[in-house]
Motif scaffolding. Structure first.
Motif, PDB file in Angstrom:
ATOM      1  N   ASP A   1      66.241  37.516  71.128  1.00  0.00           N
ATOM      2  CA  ASP A   1      64.981  38.011  70.935  1.00  0.00           C
ATOM      3  C   ASP A   1      64.575  38.681  72.246  1.00  0.00           C
ATOM      4  OD1 ASP A   1      64.606  36.902  68.636  1.00  0.00           O
ATOM      5  OD2 ASP A   1      63.721  34.876  69.332  1.00  0.00           O
ATOM      6  N   ARG A   2      65.257  38.268  73.305  1.00  0.00           N
ATOM      7  CA  ARG A   2      64.920  38.884  74.750  1.00  0.00           C
ATOM      8  C   ARG A   2      65.558  40.217  74.627  1.00  0.00           C
ATOM      9  NH1 ARG A   2      66.256  33.550  76.226  1.00  0.00           N
ATOM     10  NH2 ARG A   2      68.415  34.135  76.796  1.00  0.00           N
ATOM     11  N   PHE A   3      66.745  40.457  74.268  1.00  0.00           N
ATOM     12  CA  PHE A   3      67.272  41.699  73.866  1.00  0.00           C
ATOM     13  C   PHE A   3      66.418  42.555  73.154  1.00  0.00           C
ATOM     14  CE2 PHE A   3      69.659  44.708  71.226  1.00  0.00           C
ATOM     15  CZ  PHE A   3      70.327  45.344  72.025  1.00  0.00           C
ATOM     16  N   LEU A   4      65.888  42.130  72.098  1.00  0.00           N
ATOM     17  CA  LEU A   4      65.071  42.609  71.175  1.00  0.00           C
ATOM     18  C   LEU A   4      63.760  43.198  71.835  1.00  0.00           C
ATOM     19  CD1 LEU A   4      64.648  41.532  67.524  1.00  0.00           C
ATOM     20  CD2 LEU A   4      65.669  43.694  68.300  1.00  0.00           C
ATOM     21  N   GLN A   5      63.186  42.384  72.616  1.00  0.00           N
ATOM     22  CA  GLN A   5      61.960  42.727  73.358  1.00  0.00           C
ATOM     23  C   GLN A   5      62.287  44.036  74.598  1.00  0.00           C
ATOM     24  OE1 GLN A   5      60.380  39.637  75.734  1.00  0.00           O
ATOM     25  NE2 GLN A   5      58.636  40.831  76.400  1.00  0.00           N
ATOM     26  N   LYS A   6      63.248  44.234  75.036  1.00  0.00           N
ATOM     27  CA  LYS A   6      63.876  45.190  75.969  1.00  0.00           C
ATOM     28  C   LYS A   6      64.037  46.635  74.925  1.00  0.00           C
ATOM     29  CE  LYS A   6      64.105  43.977  80.095  1.00  0.00           C
ATOM     30  NZ  LYS A   6      63.182  44.702  81.222  1.00  0.00           N
ATOM     31  N   PHE A   7      64.683  46.183  73.877  1.00  0.00           N
ATOM     32  CA  PHE A   7      65.168  47.106  72.922  1.00  0.00           C
ATOM     33  C   PHE A   7      63.783  47.816  72.425  1.00  0.00           C
ATOM     34  CE2 PHE A   7      65.836  49.160  68.880  1.00  0.00           C
ATOM     35  CZ  PHE A   7      67.006  49.761  68.956  1.00  0.00           C
ATOM     36  N   TYR A   8      62.847  47.159  72.192  1.00  0.00           N
ATOM     37  CA  TYR A   8      61.660  47.898  71.464  1.00  0.00           C
ATOM     38  C   TYR A   8      60.841  48.799  72.707  1.00  0.00           C
ATOM     39  CZ  TYR A   8      62.228  45.333  67.128  1.00  0.00           C
ATOM     40  OH  TYR A   8      62.705  44.972  66.106  1.00  0.00           O
ATOM     41  N   GLU A   9      61.148  47.915  73.782  1.00  0.00           N
ATOM     42  CA  GLU A   9      60.383  48.796  75.149  1.00  0.00           C
ATOM     43  C   GLU A   9      61.013  50.071  75.147  1.00  0.00           C
ATOM     44  OE1 GLU A   9      60.800  46.453  78.773  1.00  0.00           O
ATOM     45  OE2 GLU A   9      59.751  44.737  77.752  1.00  0.00           O
ATOM     46  N   HIS A  10      62.030  50.345  74.699  1.00  0.00           N
ATOM     47  CA  HIS A  10      62.961  51.934  74.826  1.00  0.00           C
ATOM     48  C   HIS A  10      63.206  52.398  73.565  1.00  0.00           C
ATOM     49  CE1 HIS A  10      62.908  50.760  79.427  1.00  0.00           C
ATOM     50  NE2 HIS A  10      63.322  49.770  79.100  1.00  0.00           N
ATOM     51  N   SER A  11      62.715  51.928  72.647  1.00  0.00           N
ATOM     52  CA  SER A  11      63.182  52.056  71.229  1.00  0.00           C
ATOM     53  C   SER A  11      63.224  53.650  70.873  1.00  0.00           C
ATOM     54  CB  SER A  11      62.562  51.420  70.064  1.00  0.00           C
ATOM     55  OG  SER A  11      61.138  51.734  70.246  1.00  0.00           O
ATOM     56  N   GLU A  12      62.279  54.491  71.316  1.00  0.00           N
ATOM     57  CA  GLU A  12      62.118  55.895  71.152  1.00  0.00           C
ATOM     58  C   GLU A  12      63.586  56.608  71.769  1.00  0.00           C
ATOM     59  OE1 GLU A  12      59.320  59.260  72.182  1.00  0.00           O
ATOM     60  OE2 GLU A  12      58.240  57.503  71.579  1.00  0.00           O
ATOM     61  N   GLU A  13      63.737  56.130  72.769  1.00  0.00           N
ATOM     62  CA  GLU A  13      65.030  56.729  73.841  1.00  0.00           C
ATOM     63  C   GLU A  13      66.296  56.378  72.908  1.00  0.00           C
ATOM     64  OE1 GLU A  13      66.801  57.422  78.023  1.00  0.00           O
ATOM     65  OE2 GLU A  13      65.052  56.267  77.784  1.00  0.00           O
ATOM     66  N   ILE A  14      66.279  55.169  72.591  1.00  0.00           N
ATOM     67  CA  ILE A  14      67.600  54.613  72.045  1.00  0.00           C
ATOM     68  C   ILE A  14      67.902  55.122  70.591  1.00  0.00           C
ATOM     69  CG2 ILE A  14      68.697  52.420  70.890  1.00  0.00           C
ATOM     70  CD1 ILE A  14      67.254  50.842  73.544  1.00  0.00           C
ATOM     71  N   LEU A  15      66.590  54.972  69.622  1.00  0.00           N
ATOM     72  CA  LEU A  15      66.706  55.707  68.522  1.00  0.00           C
ATOM     73  C   LEU A  15      66.985  57.197  68.375  1.00  0.00           C
ATOM     74  CD1 LEU A  15      64.073  53.371  66.643  1.00  0.00           C
ATOM     75  CD2 LEU A  15      66.496  53.177  66.892  1.00  0.00           C
ATOM     76  N   ALA A  16      66.520  57.744  69.421  1.00  0.00           N
ATOM     77  CA  ALA A  16      66.836  59.193  69.335  1.00  0.00           C
ATOM     78  C   ALA A  16      68.249  59.551  69.753  1.00  0.00           C
ATOM     79  CB  ALA A  16      65.907  59.710  70.229  1.00  0.00           C
ATOM     80  N   ASP A  17      68.693  58.681  70.599  1.00  0.00           N
ATOM     81  CA  ASP A  17      70.178  58.939  70.858  1.00  0.00           C
ATOM     82  C   ASP A  17      71.223  58.472  69.613  1.00  0.00           C
ATOM     83  OD1 ASP A  17      72.302  59.699  72.691  1.00  0.00           O
ATOM     84  OD2 ASP A  17      72.646  57.228  72.639  1.00  0.00           O
ATOM     85  N   GLU A  18      70.764  57.491  68.978  1.00  0.00           N
ATOM     86  CA  GLU A  18      71.303  56.922  67.758  1.00  0.00           C
ATOM     87  C   GLU A  18      71.312  58.205  66.758  1.00  0.00           C
ATOM     88  OE1 GLU A  18      69.834  53.575  65.973  1.00  0.00           O
ATOM     89  OE2 GLU A  18      70.534  52.257  67.727  1.00  0.00           O
ATOM     90  N   LEU A  19      70.328  58.889  66.599  1.00  0.00           N
ATOM     91  CA  LEU A  19      70.495  59.709  65.627  1.00  0.00           C
ATOM     92  C   LEU A  19      71.164  61.370  65.906  1.00  0.00           C
ATOM     93  CD1 LEU A  19      66.715  59.288  64.074  1.00  0.00           C
ATOM     94  CD2 LEU A  19      68.967  58.639  62.978  1.00  0.00           C
ATOM     95  N   SER A  20      71.444  61.452  67.013  1.00  0.00           N
ATOM     96  CA  SER A  20      72.264  62.313  67.583  1.00  0.00           C
ATOM     97  C   SER A  20      73.624  62.403  67.274  1.00  0.00           C
ATOM     98  CB  SER A  20      71.909  62.515  69.214  1.00  0.00           C
ATOM     99  OG  SER A  20      72.770  61.737  69.870  1.00  0.00           O
ATOM    100  N   PHE A  21      74.153  61.136  67.077  1.00  0.00           N
ATOM    101  CA  PHE A  21      75.656  61.106  66.714  1.00  0.00           C
ATOM    102  C   PHE A  21      75.811  60.346  65.568  1.00  0.00           C
ATOM    103  CE2 PHE A  21      74.976  57.278  68.819  1.00  0.00           C
ATOM    104  CZ  PHE A  21      75.842  56.318  68.599  1.00  0.00           C
ATOM    105  N   ALA A  22      74.883  59.679  65.039  1.00  0.00           N
ATOM    106  CA  ALA A  22      75.152  58.561  63.930  1.00  0.00           C
ATOM    107  C   ALA A  22      74.086  58.807  62.723  1.00  0.00           C
ATOM    108  CB  ALA A  22      75.257  57.095  64.400  1.00  0.00           C
ATOM    109  N   GLU A  23      74.365  58.332  61.538  1.00  0.00           N
ATOM    110  CA  GLU A  23      73.649  58.232  60.599  1.00  0.00           C
ATOM    111  C   GLU A  23      72.782  56.941  60.697  1.00  0.00           C
ATOM    112  OE1 GLU A  23      73.035  60.622  58.423  1.00  0.00           O
ATOM    113  OE2 GLU A  23      74.438  61.720  58.756  1.00  0.00           O
ATOM    114  N   PRO A  24      71.434  56.614  60.100  1.00  0.00           N
ATOM    115  CA  PRO A  24      70.538  55.431  60.035  1.00  0.00           C
ATOM    116  C   PRO A  24      71.709  54.184  59.442  1.00  0.00           C
ATOM    117  CG  PRO A  24      69.476  56.915  59.490  1.00  0.00           C
ATOM    118  CD  PRO A  24      70.836  57.821  59.460  1.00  0.00           C
ATOM    119  N   PHE A  25      71.423  53.168  60.235  1.00  0.00           N
ATOM    120  CA  PHE A  25      72.501  51.984  59.617  1.00  0.00           C
ATOM    121  C   PHE A  25      71.771  50.717  59.580  1.00  0.00           C
ATOM    122  CE2 PHE A  25      73.185  52.780  64.171  1.00  0.00           C
ATOM    123  CZ  PHE A  25      72.751  51.928  64.607  1.00  0.00           C
ATOM    124  N   GLU A  26      72.250  49.811  58.846  1.00  0.00           N
ATOM    125  CA  GLU A  26      71.721  48.369  58.746  1.00  0.00           C
ATOM    126  C   GLU A  26      72.471  47.777  59.770  1.00  0.00           C
ATOM    127  OE1 GLU A  26      70.969  50.873  55.396  1.00  0.00           O
ATOM    128  OE2 GLU A  26      72.995  50.178  55.850  1.00  0.00           O
TER     129      GLU A  26
END
Length: 135
Positions: free
Chosen positions: A97-122
């Motif tokens: 839950d603490r990780f998720l909180q930090k992740f959501y604070e930076h989700s735009e940058e993280i998700l943009a990077d994910e989509l630059s090299f990977a397909e959406p995933f579960e």
């Protein structure tokens, strides 16, 4: 009790297995680790072994799985539609839950990077591993 997730990550179309691996290891993981700080979990990546082959179709995309076939001991290489099995383990659900909180604070940058090299995933939550050791 530890909290564990697994993710099967597929490389983005137009990306070779080596480009995918390089970005995941040297770009994405350091980015997310830096942004999530002390909430970062134990993070294990196992990349599918892919061998370059000569496709039946000479016009095949040189980055496709038709060219880069998975090494399969049983079954068909065409059934392996991911490139990396990722496991992430936190001390407990509260640490997740603490990780998720930090992740959501930076989700735009993280998700943009994910989509630059990977397909959406579960992201799949799993139970504790059951291990059978050799005798």
């Amino acid at each position: 009790m530890p909290f564990t997730i697994i993710v099967t990550v597929k490389r983005k179309a137009g990306t070779t297995p080596q480009q995918f691996r390089d970005h995941y290891n040297n770009g994405h993981v350091p980015l997310v680790k830096r942004l999530t700080g002390s909430t970062w979990p134990k993070h294990t990546r196992q990349f599918v072994i892919r061998n370059e082959t000569k496709p039946a179709n000479p016009d095949a995309d040189k980055t496709s799985n038709e060219v880069w076939q998975s090494e399969v001991l049983r079954g068909s290489p065409s059934n392996v539609d991911f490139d990396c099995l990722t496991t992430m383990v936190w001390e407990d659900r509260a640490a997740w839950d603490r990780f998720l909180q930090k992740f959501y604070e930076h989700s735009e940058e993280i998700l943009a990077d994910e989509l630059s090299f990977a397909e959406p995933f579960e992201i799949i939550c799993v139970e504790e591993p059951v291990t059978t050791d050799r005798d």
